[in-house]
Design an enzyme around this catalytic site. Structure first.
Site, short mmCIF file in Angstrom:
data_model
loop_
_atom_site.label_atom_id
_atom_site.label_comp_id
_atom_site.label_asym_id
_atom_site.label_seq_id
_atom_site.Cartn_x
_atom_site.Cartn_y
_atom_site.Cartn_z
N LEU A 236 0.83 -1.22 0.00
CA LEU A 236 0.00 0.00 0.00
C LEU A 236 0.86 1.26 0.00
CD1 LEU A 236 -2.92 -0.81 2.45
CD2 LEU A 236 -3.00 -0.54 -0.02
N GLY B 47 5.78 2.82 3.28
CA GLY B 47 7.09 3.46 3.34
C GLY B 47 7.05 4.87 2.78
N ASP C 81 -0.98 -10.73 10.13
CA ASP C 81 0.10 -11.69 9.87
C ASP C 81 0.59 -12.24 11.21
OD1 ASP C 81 0.01 -10.85 7.28
OD2 ASP C 81 1.88 -9.70 7.33
N CYS D 178 29.44 -0.15 -10.15
CA CYS D 178 29.84 -1.35 -9.42
C CYS D 178 30.15 -2.48 -10.40
CB CYS D 178 28.80 -1.71 -8.37
SG CYS D 178 29.54 -2.57 -6.97
N HIS E 208 28.16 2.93 -5.20
CA HIS E 208 26.76 3.13 -5.63
C HIS E 208 26.31 4.57 -5.39
CE1 HIS E 208 25.68 -1.03 -6.54
NE2 HIS E 208 26.53 -1.36 -5.58
N GLU F 50 23.93 6.15 -6.62
CA GLU F 50 22.47 6.33 -6.62
C GLU F 50 21.89 6.35 -5.21
OE1 GLU F 50 24.13 3.63 -7.51
OE2 GLU F 50 23.02 1.77 -7.18
N1 GLN Z 1 29.26 -8.74 -8.03
C1 GLN Z 1 30.21 -7.69 -7.88
C2 GLN Z 1 31.00 -7.79 -6.60
O1 GLN Z 1 30.58 -8.46 -5.69
C3 GLN Z 1 29.53 -6.32 -7.99
C4 GLN Z 1 28.58 -6.05 -6.88
C5 GLN Z 1 27.66 -4.91 -7.18
O2 GLN Z 1 27.51 -4.51 -8.33
N2 GLN Z 1 27.01 -4.38 -6.16
O3 GLN Z 1 32.03 -7.20 -6.49
#
Ligand code: GLN
Length: 544
Positions: free
Chosen positions: A15, A18, A146, A382, A516, A518
């Site tokens: 729903l 979050g 639940d 990554c 990352h 993002e």
């Molecule tokens: N599989 C890769 C690693 O473990 C990249 C991981 C990812 O993209 N988060 O290094």
């Protein structure tokens, strides 16, 4: 002392509790209050780190290295408050700590039980580190009724009883479905769900009713009467055109006013919502459009790339353009050059995101090659950066057998497992045979950028900190060979051992990052790499 808002869900899952929690927190923040949102997940995994993205969506990583529920990403994007390990707890984590204590003999011979031991642990989690806050919003995962969530509801009941009446508030999010055949919205599921919650000792103060059609006043009155809440506290929540318009929509429906009233707060300042109006304006009135291809593995489920999707949207807001995302299955590109060219040709930018495992990897490598040869803006994240390095090794540095030890043994491990690395807490070691959960380089690590590199210009700085989640690293023994193939290592860990950023200065926009970015992008503060990548895509779109 902090006030507590408990958020439960009823009738069905998904729903958007979050988003609701994040939106309410943003509205309270806009009135000058200090907020924090916490997520209680009733499942038995210790954290979502080992769960498949198809089961659970993206794993959101915090600065302090916790692998958490993707809702924490919404919390952080909407409030700008960095999430922490202590903001997400699961039944698994709670049981793990209780059983560890029991084995140590900490309970001094007592029988260890759900009440009081599990409920005490839940309450302790809810109350930890809240001194400097005005409001703590606690979202309970799952749906009322639940079996798994019972101890959490019981802990809420106890907390409400222990605290002053005006210090806690209960919000129940329900569904008011529209029945086509009858041409009516139906309130019965909401009535049942509230009855179930009340039977557990928690009477909701505010009901947030998700509906596809406007809620008529008669139905609102009916819900109020049967569910024992004021009619004004029955807040209709119609489906929104974009998640970023939800706070404004809830404000217009009176949610934050009703919450403040519930706490008996009469002197709150009016909210400053200007930044929300601004981002909605940018989202709703774009001046152009770009198409970005995301070449990945979990493309069937967008939740698997939640933060990535949002960061691309933020990049669009920064440039006042709409970002159309094409989710492309990397596996389809393997050995099918024609498909690859046909799918990639119309794109203004190609992004290879993070991921695990070999499936689709050759398709990802071919996409990097396409982007490099055609000078299409390329962003590798990554695993995407690791694929870019393997592509560079094979096709520009003459290392034909280049591979990653993640997939299989290779004579040329351009990407490999490392067993030691430095963190701010000192040397981290990975022991042979460690559990799969918790063996990654996780959380915020600093990086040093090369002066005058593209990356340093984009960041406007040479020192950055970004969040990591991976086991493998680009092998620094190959740096010289890859450099001779035109790849520049423009970001390294401060000890110079681990490659963090690669780029190709001869191309218009070609950057791979081991972390990352993002995860830290926000609508009000789009991540510089995403803002710049979309700007490059806009440029490309004007060339064609
Ligand atoms: N599989 C890769 C690693 O473990 C990249 C991981 C990812 O993209 N988060 O290094």
């Amino acid at each position: 002392m902090a006030r507590y808002i408990f958020i439960t869900g009823g009738v069905v899952s998904s729903l958007g509790k979050g988003l609701m929690a994040a939106s309410l927190a943003a509205l309270l923040q806009a009135r000058g209050y200090r907020v924090r949102i916490r997520k209680f997940d009733p499942y038995l995994n210790v954290d979502p780190g080992t769960m498949s993205p198809y089961q659970h969506g993206e794993v959101y990583v915090t600065d302090d290295g916790a692998e958490t529920d993707l809702d924490l990403g919404h919390y952080e994007r909407f409030t700008g408050v960095p999430s922490r390990q202590s903001d997400n707890v699961t039944s698994g984590r709670i049981y793990q700590s209780i059983i560890t204590k029991e084995r140590r003999g900490d309970y001094l011979g007592a029988t260890v039980q759900v009440v009081p031991h599990v409920t005490d642990a839940i309450k302790e989690f809810a109350r930890a580190e809240t001194d400097d806050l005005d409001f703590v919003l606690c979202e309970i995962g799952g749906t009322v009724g639940d079996i798994e969530s019972l101890p959490f509801i019981e802990a809420i009941r106890q907390l409400r009883n222990e605290m002053d009446r005006d210090q806690t508030l209960s919000i129940h999010v329900t569904l008011v479905p529209y029945i086509n055949a009858a041409g009516e919205l139906k309130t019965k599921p909401t009535q049942h769900s509230v009855r179930e919650l009340a039977a557990l000792g928690v009477q909701p103060d505010v009901l947030l009713c998700r509906c596809e059609q406007p809620l008529p006043e008669t139905e609102r009155q009916k819900i109020a009467q049967f569910c024992n809440v004021r009619a004004e506290a029955v807040i209709p929540a119609l489906d929104a055109d974009s998640i970023y318009s939800v706070p404004l929509q809830y404000h217009a429906e009176g949610l934050d006013d009703e919450v403040l009233r519930g706490f008996g707060i009469r002197d709150a300042q009016e909210p400053d919502l200007s930044r929300w109006y601004d981002i909605c304006d940018r989202r709703n009135n774009p001046e152009g459009e770009v198409t970005i291809g995301v070449v990945g593995k979990y493309v069937g489920l967008q939740d698997a790339y939640k933060s990535l999707h949002e960061a691309l949207v933020h990049g669009g807001m920064a440039n006042r353009v709409n970002v159309k995302i094409r989710w492309l299955d990397a596996e389809v590109f393997e050995n099918e050059e024609e498909t690859l060219a046909a799918q990639l040709e119309p794109l203004h930018g190609i992004l290879v995101p993070g991921g695990f495992g070999e499936r689709g990897s050759e398709g990802k490598i071919s996409s990097v090659k396409f982007a490099r040869e055609r000078n299409v803006p390329f962003f590798g994240i990554c695993l995407g950066m690791q694929m870019a390095c393997i592509e560079a090794a094979r096709n520009t540095a003459g290392i034909e057998a280049a591979g990653t030890t993640e997939f299989r043994e290779t004579s040329e491990p351009v990407v490999g497992l490392i067993n030691e690395w430095m963190s701010e807490e000192g040397l981290q070691k990975r022991e042979h045979g460690n559990d799969l959960g918790g063996t990654m380089r996780l959380g915020a690590y600093p990086a040093q950028l090369l002066e005058n590199s593209h990356a340093a210009r984009i960041y406007g700085d040479t020192k950055i900190s970004e969040r990591h989640r991976h086991r493998y690293e680009v092998n620094s023994n190959y740096i010289d060979q890859l450099t001779s193939g035109g790849l520049v290592f423009s970001g390294m860990s401060p000890d110079g051992e681990l490659p963090e950023i690669v780029e190709r200065p001869d191309l218009s926009w070609f950057i791979g990052v081991q972390y990352h970015p993002e995860l830290k992008s926000k609508p009000f503060e789009p991540h510089p790499l995403f803002a710049s990548f979309i700007a490059a895509a806009v440029h490309k779109s004007r060339l064609v």
